[in-house]
Scaffold this motif. Sequence first.
Motif, PDB file in Angstrom:
ATOM      1  N   GLY A 158       0.838  -1.203   0.000  1.00 17.61           N
ATOM      2  CA  GLY A 158       0.000   0.000   0.000  1.00 17.61           C
ATOM      3  C   GLY A 158       0.867   1.245   0.000  1.00 17.61           C
ATOM      4  O   GLY A 158       1.958   1.262  -0.580  1.00 17.61           O
ATOM      5  N   ASP A 159       0.383   2.263   0.676  1.00 18.31           N
ATOM      6  CA  ASP A 159       1.120   3.531   0.716  1.00 18.31           C
ATOM      7  C   ASP A 159       1.164   3.981   2.171  1.00 18.31           C
ATOM      8  O   ASP A 159       0.199   4.489   2.717  1.00 18.31           O
ATOM      9  N   LEU A 166       3.384   3.225  14.191  1.00 22.58           N
ATOM     10  CA  LEU A 166       2.065   2.640  13.969  1.00 22.58           C
ATOM     11  C   LEU A 166       1.048   3.749  13.783  1.00 22.58           C
ATOM     12  O   LEU A 166       1.066   4.747  14.500  1.00 22.58           O
ATOM     13  N   GLY A 167       0.147   3.544  12.841  1.00 25.25           N
ATOM     14  CA  GLY A 167      -0.984   4.456  12.695  1.00 25.25           C
ATOM     15  C   GLY A 167      -2.263   3.646  12.864  1.00 25.25           C
ATOM     16  O   GLY A 167      -2.384   2.547  12.329  1.00 25.25           O
ATOM     17  N   ALA A 168      -3.204   4.194  13.649  1.00 26.20           N
ATOM     18  CA  ALA A 168      -4.443   3.441  13.875  1.00 26.20           C
ATOM     19  C   ALA A 168      -5.648   4.362  13.753  1.00 26.20           C
ATOM     20  O   ALA A 168      -5.545   5.582  13.949  1.00 26.20           O
ATOM     21  N   ALA A 198      -1.576   1.736   9.356  1.00 24.58           N
ATOM     22  CA  ALA A 198      -0.250   1.790   8.730  1.00 24.58           C
ATOM     23  C   ALA A 198       0.811   1.330   9.722  1.00 24.58           C
ATOM     24  O   ALA A 198       0.741   1.656  10.903  1.00 24.58           O
ATOM     25  N   ILE A 199       1.765   0.543   9.215  1.00 27.60           N
ATOM     26  CA  ILE A 199       2.896   0.094  10.049  1.00 27.60           C
ATOM     27  C   ILE A 199       4.183   0.338   9.284  1.00 27.60           C
ATOM     28  O   ILE A 199       4.309  -0.065   8.125  1.00 27.60           O
ATOM     29  N   ASN A 211      -1.519  -0.649   4.892  1.00 26.17           N
ATOM     30  CA  ASN A 211      -0.282  -0.001   4.469  1.00 26.17           C
ATOM     31  C   ASN A 211       0.864  -0.430   5.376  1.00 26.17           C
ATOM     32  O   ASN A 211       0.740  -0.356   6.602  1.00 26.17           O
ATOM     33  N   ALA A 212       1.945  -0.887   4.760  1.00 33.09           N
ATOM     34  CA  ALA A 212       3.092  -1.312   5.559  1.00 33.09           C
ATOM     35  C   ALA A 212       4.371  -1.054   4.795  1.00 33.09           C
ATOM     36  O   ALA A 212       4.403  -1.088   3.559  1.00 33.09           O
ATOM     37  N   HIS A 213       5.404  -0.768   5.531  1.00 35.63           N
ATOM     38  CA  HIS A 213       6.704  -0.522   4.919  1.00 35.63           C
ATOM     39  C   HIS A 213       7.767  -1.102   5.838  1.00 35.63           C
ATOM     40  O   HIS A 213       7.783  -0.804   7.019  1.00 35.63           O
TER      41      HIS A 213
END
Lengths: 158, 773
Positions: free
Chosen positions: B178-179, B306-308, B316-317, B352-354
């Motif tokens: 993802g982004d 981390l985004g929740a 997002a991680i 989303n993960a990076h």
Amino acid sequence: MTITLTINGRERKFEVDPGEKLLEVLRREGYMSVKKGCGTGDCGACAILLNGRSVNSCLMFAAKADGGEILTVEGLATGEILHPVQTAFLAEGAVQCGYCTPGMVMSTVDLLTRNPDPTEREIREALSGNLCRCTGYVKQIRAVQRAAELMKDGEPRV
Amino acid sequence: MSDRAKNFATVGKSLRKVDGFALVTGKPEFVADLQLPDTLHVKILGSPYAHARITSIDVTAAEAIPGVACVLTHLNTPSTRHTTAGQGYPEPSPYDSRMFEDKVRFVGDRVAAVAADSEAIAEAALKAIRVQYEELPAVLSMDEARREGAPVIHDESDSPGIYDAARNIVADVDIDVGDVKQGFTESDEIVEFTCETQYAQHTPIETHVVLSYLDSAHRLVLRTSTQVPFHVRRIVAQTLGIPMQQIRVIKPRIGGGFGTKQEVLLEDVAGWVSLQTGRPALLTLTRKEEFEASRTRHPMRVRVKLGAKRDGRLHAIEMEATSNTGAYGSHGLTVLANTGSKTLPLYNKAPNAHFYGQAVYTNLPVGGAYRGYGATQGYFPLETAMDEMAVRLGMDPIELRRINHIQLGETSPIFEKLGEGREGVSQTVKSCELPRCIDIGAERIGWTKKRGKRLKVGSWVHGVGMSIMMQGSGIPEIDMAAATLKMNEDGSFNLLMGATDLGTGSDTILAQIAAEVLGVSLTKMLVTSSDTDLTPFDVGAYASSTTYVSGMAVQRAAEQVRDQIFGVAAPMLGASANDLTLRDDAVFAASGESVSLARVCQRAMYETDQFQIGATASCVPHESPAPFLANFAEVAVNTETGKVRVVHYVAAVDCGVAINPHMAEGQMEGAIVNGIGYALTEEMILSSKGRVRNPSLFDYKILGMLDVPPMDIILVESYEPTGPMGAKSVGEIGINGPIPTIANAIYDAVGVRLTQTPFTPERVLEAIKEAAK
Ligand code: FES
Ligand code: FES
């Protein structure tokens, strides 16, 4: 110099250097159960019974043991019949790699001879000098407790 | 117990180890227990400098000492580049090592070796070697490594596989789902942590040791304490430049490994001595040498963001890892990749993960494989951040995990994107009892009663923390294991396996699998493991592969043998092979009529259509099913001294069907205690010159019996449909738990976040003071 040791009930004479450690002499003479994990008295893998008490053989000069009685794990079982401590270690799954086992078993024999009914705390204290990296000690503590029971039930003692 | 596991006769029982009798009676089963006449003792000279060029080396005085058989240096040994990492071929580690070299890259790096009639003579000879060094500027921290103008550690031109040698970068990983940027913008709450882990060592009680000798056909035999006998054979042949068929590797009993023996560290030197002198050679590392010159866990700095969403759903991680691989790149890439690949799939619902990171060279002790293999380093910040996220969102940390963790039937894009230093293999989860693990663990620790209560007893404050995790079972599409089973006419079986029992009990559980298929008791299995001349190939014991991968090979071999037995027995019983079953050492027809296995084999061997009943089967796994673990800890923190005491540790683990529950528990117990040591006490302390300052078991503190807290290990059974008898592997996962679990419990007790291991009293006290400001 020549020293005399009674090892697992058999009297033997050895030529040793004054600086030689008991661990090296025992291994050289074929008592391979005596393991080296550090050589500095920190792990207990080399523990044997000298005159009934557990000692780290890597720290002791062989000459100092002259005239003494030594018991290693090779001398514990009678043929196929295991000593209760050995039986308990197997039954409780307290042996993983087995490298610490001879020292651990001998220290346990020493403990249970002096204190046939140890508390968990006493077990932990008595064996705190025997390091094991595999088991996390949980099953070893249980094995010592089981061994104490087996020995109370009249299994043969050393 | 799962329904399918209920009917097992041998599997699922805590039977005694097949090698147990030998071990408790002290039989000479280990490498150094074999005494051969005329054995040479080998000692290695280590570098006193972290980074230096050897300008001259004079061994004449050493060679002249009576009793010295040979002295090895870079001038008289093969110079082939190779990796010491015992991995599948082609190894994903750079070929940056030589047997000896005119450059040394860490304190303790090999300079020369002496073989002599006794250890004392060898040591005297080491002292007689005259070496001139030109000291070079050294890289003594991760941060210095990539700095502009930093000394180049691998400036040689012939080391393939290094990502960017000029910048001291061994490996680089970067994958996206993802982004992630967009993901953070869309998140309601963001948490970010950077955690650092220390230099730590495996410390098996038996150090590295090898005994080499030539057999009657003049072939080189290496009796060695290894997790990877087949890789030893291949890499030693490559290093010494001799045909592989000239080498036989025997793995006897091993005194523990934990990853450090997935390394081909000493076999080349001992082997070369035997080839040069014709004599047996014994090379044992002292404990001090083990600390200075063997392998370590890669110290890492890992940042997790981390985004929740407000309801707790992770959106997002991001994980960024920098790994210090030390002077050589052994396992550098793969440990780094695992830091992401074994952690991020746990929270598969984040769209989303990076993951990105680099492994860098330094002039410090060398990293290697260590139980947990990067996941340990990754779970620390990940599970710390999850705990903080729960606090920020006002949620119970358990609830936050529950709504985010991977579930039965689900997948994660990470499985496919990131594997063993390359792309991975996609898979769905086919067994997962993590929800039950969490329930059971929470109940056992007393979560609701204790969380947030900050019970005070004198200057001790209590708190509870938790974490969850997954690992894997082997390396999919790369690992390969084989087993051979042959039948004897008394109804016993020889089970020949390349699988490497290093104390884990794999000989026993693999024999239990075979015994289960064949309906015999464990005593009928005669196990031979890991001898490259006698047993079929197996990559060895690493990556939690043995139960799952080697176990499947054994199961398949046993099934083929079962079918052959049915073929022979069918005419004896006047029944069709399809109607036969095996149990109690006999073949049974549907009628109830039976014939003993001994009779069946006698017929096959001596009577009719004679042949050897036997089979060899292999397994290459197509996926790597994860064991799952929920950890809970109660700790007490002394606010005066900073001391942390673990009061109670609970681990509920799903490893599929436990083939031998005692042994599965034992794997967990040992791993957790090692992990608690890693969290609280264990640390290799390095001097400003890169020397290990505490190279002894006195100064490097591993836990003893007095230090171990009360622990509850609960096996929460599932049935893994792709595994042998429903099993998954459980060798590594436990070691990942203590660091984040204890860190989160410390937070619950005193409200501070520890981000650097080990959590020593000084660090804890400092954090408490800092927070009070
Ligand atoms: S070898 Fe004697 S205590 Fe470690
Ligand atoms: S069983 Fe391996 S060290 Fe104790």
